[in-house]
Design an enzyme around this catalytic site. Structure first.
Site, short mmCIF file in Angstrom:
data_model
loop_
_atom_site.label_atom_id
_atom_site.label_comp_id
_atom_site.label_asym_id
_atom_site.label_seq_id
_atom_site.Cartn_x
_atom_site.Cartn_y
_atom_site.Cartn_z
N ASP A 78 0.86 -1.18 0.00
CA ASP A 78 0.00 0.00 0.00
C ASP A 78 0.90 1.24 0.00
O ASP A 78 2.06 1.18 0.40
CB ASP A 78 -0.89 -0.03 1.24
CG ASP A 78 -1.62 1.27 1.47
OD1 ASP A 78 -2.33 1.72 0.54
OD2 ASP A 78 -1.49 1.84 2.57
N ASP A 80 -0.26 5.12 0.68
CA ASP A 80 -0.52 6.19 1.64
C ASP A 80 -0.37 5.74 3.08
O ASP A 80 -1.05 4.81 3.53
CB ASP A 80 -1.93 6.76 1.44
CG ASP A 80 -2.10 7.47 0.11
OD1 ASP A 80 -1.08 7.73 -0.56
OD2 ASP A 80 -3.25 7.77 -0.27
#
Length: 325
Positions: A78, A80
């Site tokens: 991932d 962010d």
């Protein structure tokens, strides 16, 4: 491509739009990675145990992870708050304002969204959708090539210094083991690909936006690559690449990514929010928190986790799915 999402069993239900978004993202990511890949030179691979259980039965006290030479494994990160501080699309908004893509009142809106994200520390679907809608309206009618060029600049201006060094080291450990490493993000797939290329990663799965003749239409293909859609993208890519998800690893900070983390045999909670931390402890997942420098209770991440830096995210307003007439 439409059939790929059904090749492996689902642990959670997904909507048709989630499946469409995931499969479109996987298709775009593979095409880009293949186009940019260097010539392949085959090297002898180290023996790879079929599973941790088989390794234990063979008398090995502990297997190295990631396993060198395991070409059936890959890592999915991932973006962010896992590999960079804050949300990529907010930083991109700053860059667009600097280039006079929109007015001060819209900048204030982006600033509020970023401030909320930093204070809350989690991804709220309503706020993230609001940010994506803002970005789509801003880039509608612009050339894909224009936004790609700007994405390169914005990465250098706002993203490169907002990364977690420990997470970058985790990604590098997989690369050093000869495995592919993919970003998986709700940010635009084309711009996320810029980030991956700058960092020497394999490629990126991201939100796919529609374009016609190289111009953004302001519409998405499916939905944003968020939550279940991320899991669908990973599932589709794994099927296309011939990966064994039980050998793969995934890394995220958010409980929204539990569907993706649950797909793989090696899930990691990085800088986890409260819900993910609780879920990880219940399911005996590995934890790592780089926000305070303290080590999590669970161990097992590579020793190299203290050095390096994975990418920021230059989010160009939701990237390309080239639709040919």
């Amino acid at each position: 491509m439409a059939a790929l999402g059904w090749l492996t069993p689902r642990r959670r239900s997904a909507t048709a739009r989630s499946v469409l978004a995931g499969e479109a993202s996987a298709e775009a990511a593979r095409k880009t990675a293949q186009a940019e890949a260097p010539p392949f030179v085959e090297e002898p691979a180290a023996p790879v145990p079929a599973s941790a259980q088989e390794a234990e039965e063979a008398g090995e006290a502990e297997i190295e992870f990631p396993v060198a030479g395991d070409d059936l494994a890959a890592a999915f990160f991932d973006l962010d708050n896992t590999v960079m501080q804050g949300a990529a699309i907010f930083h991109f908004g700053r860059g667009l304002y600097k280039r006079e893509f929109f007015q001060r009142r819209e900048l204030a809106r982006f600033a509020w969204q970023q401030a909320w994200f930093r204070l809350a520390g989690v991804e709220d679907p309503e706020h993230m959708q609001d940010a994506r809608d803002s970005a789509l309206s801003i880039v509608k009618g612009h050339k894909v090539s224009e936004l790609m060029a700007i994405g390169e600049e914005i990465y250098d201006e706002y993203m490169a210094e907002r990364i977690w060094p420990g997470t970058r080291a985790l990604a590098q450990a997989h690369l050093d083991a000869g495995q592919k490493v993919w970003l998986v993000t709700a940010a635009p797939v084309e711009t996320a690909t810029i980030i991956a290329r700058r960092l020497g990663l394999t490629g990126a799965l991201g939100t796919v936006a529609e374009s016609v003749d190289g111009i953004y239409t302001g519409r998405l293909v499916g939905e944003p690559l968020h939550g279940p859609a991320k899991a669908e993208a990973v599932r589709a890519l794994a099927a296309a690449e011939g990966l064994d998800l039980e050998r793969c690893a995934a890394y995220s900070d958010s409980h929204n990514d539990i569907p993706m983390l649950s797909l793989v045999g090696h899930p990691y909670a990085i800088n986890p929010d409260t819900k993910l931390r609780k879920h990880a402890r219940v399911h005996d997942w590995r934890l790592r928190d780089y926000r305070t420098g303290r080590k999590a209770v669970k161990v097992g991440v590579p020793a190299a986790a203290g050095v390096g830096a994975i990418a920021g995210g230059a989010a160009a307003a939701i990237a390309l799915h080239r639709r040919r007439k």
